[in-house]
Design a protein around this motif. Structure first.
Motif, PDB file in Angstrom:
ATOM      1  N   GLY A  19       0.797  -1.221   0.000  1.00  0.00           N
ATOM      2  CA  GLY A  19       0.000   0.000   0.000  1.00  0.00           C
ATOM      3  C   GLY A  19       0.829   1.271   0.000  1.00  0.00           C
ATOM      4  N   ALA A  20       1.914   1.263   0.751  1.00  0.00           N
ATOM      5  CA  ALA A  20       2.637   2.516   0.917  1.00  0.00           C
ATOM      6  C   ALA A  20       3.530   2.830  -0.271  1.00  0.00           C
ATOM      7  CB  ALA A  20       3.486   2.444   2.176  1.00  0.00           C
ATOM      8  N   THR A  21       3.778   1.799  -1.095  1.00  0.00           N
ATOM      9  CA  THR A  21       4.808   2.017  -2.104  1.00  0.00           C
ATOM     10  C   THR A  21       4.283   2.700  -3.344  1.00  0.00           C
ATOM     11  OG1 THR A  21       4.390  -0.163  -2.975  1.00  0.00           O
ATOM     12  CG2 THR A  21       6.174   0.053  -1.373  1.00  0.00           C
ATOM     13  N   HIS A  22       2.980   2.789  -3.527  1.00  0.00           N
ATOM     14  CA  HIS A  22       2.540   3.482  -4.741  1.00  0.00           C
ATOM     15  C   HIS A  22       1.388   4.432  -4.456  1.00  0.00           C
ATOM     16  CE1 HIS A  22      -0.479   0.395  -4.667  1.00  0.00           C
ATOM     17  NE2 HIS A  22       0.423  -0.527  -4.832  1.00  0.00           N
ATOM     18  N   ARG A  23       1.245   5.344  -5.355  1.00  0.00           N
ATOM     19  CA  ARG A  23       0.260   6.397  -5.240  1.00  0.00           C
ATOM     20  C   ARG A  23      -0.460   6.420  -6.583  1.00  0.00           C
ATOM     21  NH1 ARG A  23       0.417  11.560  -6.903  1.00  0.00           N
ATOM     22  NH2 ARG A  23       2.457  11.256  -7.814  1.00  0.00           N
ATOM     23  N   HIS A  24      -1.783   6.563  -6.539  1.00  0.00           N
ATOM     24  CA  HIS A  24      -2.539   6.487  -7.783  1.00  0.00           C
ATOM     25  C   HIS A  24      -2.865   7.885  -8.291  1.00  0.00           C
ATOM     26  CE1 HIS A  24      -3.936   2.380  -6.169  1.00  0.00           C
ATOM     27  NE2 HIS A  24      -2.818   2.286  -6.848  1.00  0.00           N
ATOM     28  N   GLY A  25      -1.932   8.530  -8.915  1.00  0.00           N
ATOM     29  CA  GLY A  25      -2.194   9.832  -9.528  1.00  0.00           C
ATOM     30  C   GLY A  25      -2.459   9.646 -11.010  1.00  0.00           C
ATOM     31  N   PRO A  26      -2.878  10.714 -11.700  1.00  0.00           N
ATOM     32  CA  PRO A  26      -3.056  10.607 -13.146  1.00  0.00           C
ATOM     33  C   PRO A  26      -1.736  10.256 -13.816  1.00  0.00           C
ATOM     34  CG  PRO A  26      -4.060  12.616 -12.299  1.00  0.00           C
ATOM     35  CD  PRO A  26      -3.268  12.028 -11.181  1.00  0.00           C
ATOM     36  N   ALA A  27      -1.782   9.331 -14.757  1.00  0.00           N
ATOM     37  CA  ALA A  27      -0.562   8.918 -15.430  1.00  0.00           C
ATOM     38  C   ALA A  27      -0.238   9.898 -16.541  1.00  0.00           C
ATOM     39  CB  ALA A  27      -0.728   7.520 -15.996  1.00  0.00           C
ATOM     40  N   GLU A  28       0.984   9.786 -17.020  1.00  0.00           N
ATOM     41  CA  GLU A  28       1.400  10.694 -18.084  1.00  0.00           C
ATOM     42  C   GLU A  28       1.077  10.077 -19.432  1.00  0.00           C
ATOM     43  OE1 GLU A  28       5.446  11.648 -17.491  1.00  0.00           O
ATOM     44  OE2 GLU A  28       5.075  12.486 -15.493  1.00  0.00           O
ATOM     45  N   VAL A  29      -0.042  10.488 -20.004  1.00  0.00           N
ATOM     46  CA  VAL A  29      -0.373  10.058 -21.361  1.00  0.00           C
ATOM     47  C   VAL A  29      -0.530  11.319 -22.197  1.00  0.00           C
ATOM     48  CG1 VAL A  29      -1.517   7.950 -20.628  1.00  0.00           C
ATOM     49  CG2 VAL A  29      -2.834  10.016 -20.862  1.00  0.00           C
ATOM     50  N   SER A  30      -0.513  11.119 -23.512  1.00  0.00           N
ATOM     51  CA  SER A  30      -0.585  12.299 -24.378  1.00  0.00           C
ATOM     52  C   SER A  30      -1.961  12.941 -24.265  1.00  0.00           C
ATOM     53  CB  SER A  30      -0.312  11.895 -25.821  1.00  0.00           C
ATOM     54  OG  SER A  30      -1.371  11.104 -26.288  1.00  0.00           O
ATOM     55  N   ASP A  31      -2.023  14.240 -24.513  1.00  0.00           N
ATOM     56  CA  ASP A  31      -3.284  14.968 -24.387  1.00  0.00           C
ATOM     57  C   ASP A  31      -4.338  14.414 -25.334  1.00  0.00           C
ATOM     58  OD1 ASP A  31      -2.393  16.537 -22.422  1.00  0.00           O
ATOM     59  OD2 ASP A  31      -1.877  18.257 -23.676  1.00  0.00           O
ATOM     60  N   ALA A  32      -3.900  14.000 -26.537  1.00  0.00           N
ATOM     61  CA  ALA A  32      -4.867  13.481 -27.512  1.00  0.00           C
ATOM     62  C   ALA A  32      -5.585  12.266 -26.939  1.00  0.00           C
ATOM     63  CB  ALA A  32      -4.145  13.114 -28.804  1.00  0.00           C
ATOM     64  N   LEU A  33      -4.801  11.344 -26.352  1.00  0.00           N
ATOM     65  CA  LEU A  33      -5.404  10.127 -25.800  1.00  0.00           C
ATOM     66  C   LEU A  33      -6.339  10.474 -24.654  1.00  0.00           C
ATOM     67  CD1 LEU A  33      -5.405   7.110 -26.071  1.00  0.00           C
ATOM     68  CD2 LEU A  33      -3.504   6.992 -24.487  1.00  0.00           C
ATOM     69  N   ARG A  34      -5.918  11.439 -23.829  1.00  0.00           N
ATOM     70  CA  ARG A  34      -6.737  11.842 -22.688  1.00  0.00           C
ATOM     71  C   ARG A  34      -8.092  12.416 -23.158  1.00  0.00           C
ATOM     72  NH1 ARG A  34      -4.608  12.746 -17.708  1.00  0.00           N
ATOM     73  NH2 ARG A  34      -2.508  12.993 -18.526  1.00  0.00           N
ATOM     74  N   ILE A  35      -8.016  13.306 -24.163  1.00  0.00           N
ATOM     75  CA  ILE A  35      -9.251  13.945 -24.644  1.00  0.00           C
ATOM     76  C   ILE A  35     -10.160  12.914 -25.301  1.00  0.00           C
ATOM     77  CG2 ILE A  35     -10.146  15.602 -26.333  1.00  0.00           C
ATOM     78  CD1 ILE A  35      -7.635  17.287 -25.765  1.00  0.00           C
TER      79      ILE A  35
END
Lengths: 117, 240
Positions: B96-112
């Protein structure tokens, strides 16, 4: 030549079984089981095919004999449920593989021994 | 058994199976022929009962009890997979302590594209479930679309949003309720008039398949995040 689709189904099934027999990895075995199963889809759909026929849906045209022949809906329905149930069973087998990997540290079925602590 | 013995044994069995199978196919009606007794009867009854999509009619009217069995296989397989993939507390504490669930780095096109397609895909899924009695579609197909639709957010790299959109306990309860509704509907529909049977059963199956897929994918995601405790540098799905 009219038996080629049926024979293809048998060939897919045997190819999947060969993979299960010779596998060194449980995930690979699960995928091979999916291949084996797709042989049954091909067989069912090949049995239901009718030359020159269309899909068995009559929302925009009259049913046969007026609207022309349709393919066999019974085998299509069986294939459909088979695919969905097969996907869930694949998920169950993959879940089992995850547990095996966690507890035994290996995915090689040859390296697994029964009643190992 | 040694690998060589196993392959030899398989070859013998496969040769026998292939011979039997080939012999059997030679006795089948020719591919694409016009002899389809089951099809003719199924189409006839579907038209009599007023269901234009014969595949849905076969699944949810003519073979409804059979579909009930398949439905319960689906339910039990999903329950078993969820139970097997449950995160044990010690694993949770260790990882549990070893990771954090933030937004990943993907390209803006894929995100949109992911965020734009989400409502469209959900709408398509609902349409395919709801219209399954009239046009190509049905509960099984629409359920798969519904279940995979919300994972577009995962592709878009927004794992926290996916977790907010996908409260696991709600989906577990919904799946159980949908399965119970299917059983009750199937039992109540036996012997009753066919009107409304196909759309109702379609909807129950659609909800159940969708929930089962969401649950299974969700549990596999949890496992993937647990096992990748020390991800290789630069893995786009694991934020640093």
């Amino acid at each position: 030549m009219s038996t080629v689709p049926y024979l293809t189904a048998g060939w897919i099934m045997l190819a999947g079984l060969y993979g299960i027999v010779t596998t060194r990895d449980l995930v690979h075995a699960v995928v091979c089981l999916s291949v084996t199963q797709s042989g049954t889809y091909v067989l069912l759909l090949a049995i239901g095919y009718r030359s020159g026929a269309t899909a068995p849906v009559f929302s925009d045209r009259p049913p046969p004999p007026a609207g022309g022949p349709v393919t066999d809906p019974v085998v299509q329905a069986m294939t459909l449920t088979d695919i969905v149930v097969g996907a869930t069973v694949t998920a169950l087998l993959l879940a089992l593989s995850v547990q095996v990997a966690k507890r035994r540290g290996t995915l090689d079925p040859g390296a697994l021994r029964p009643l190992e602590p | 058994m040694r690998p060589r013995t196993r392959v030899t044994l398989f070859a013998a069995g496969a040769a026998g199976t292939a011979a039997l199978f080939t012999g059997g196919t030679l006795g089948l009606p020719a591919f694409g022929g016009s002899l389809h007794p089951y099809a003719d009867r199924a189409v006839h009854h579907a038209v009599l009962r007023g269901t234009p999509n014969v595949v849905s009619s076969v699944n949810f009217d003519q073979r409804a009890f059979d579909t009930l069995g398949e439905e319960l296989i689906l339910l039990s397989a999903a329950i078993a997979a969820v139970a097997l993939l449950r995160v044990v507390r010690s694993e949770d504490e260790r990882g549990g302590a070893t990771h954090r669930h933030g937004p990943a780095e993907v390209s803006d096109a894929l995100r949109i594209v992911g965020h734009l397609l989400l409502p469209l895909t959900l709408l398509t899924g609902v349409y395919i479930v709801a219209h399954g009695a009239q046009s190509p579609g049905g509960g099984f197909q629409g359920g798969v679309i519904l279940g995979t639709a919300i994972h577009l957010l995962y592709l878009a790299g927004d794992y926290p949003a996916l977790q907010r959109l996908r409260p696991i306990p709600v989906f577990e309860s919904t799946e159980a309720v949908a399965a119970a509704a299917f059983v009750l509907l199937a039992l109540a529909a036996a012997g009753a008039s066919p009107a409304g049977r196909v759309p109702a059963l379609n909807t129950a199956v659609g909800v159940e398949v969708g929930c089962a897929l969401v649950l299974l994918l969700g549990k596999f995601f949890e496992q993937a995040l647990l096992i990748r405790e020390h991800p290789p540098a630069g893995d786009p799905r694991e934020p640093a």
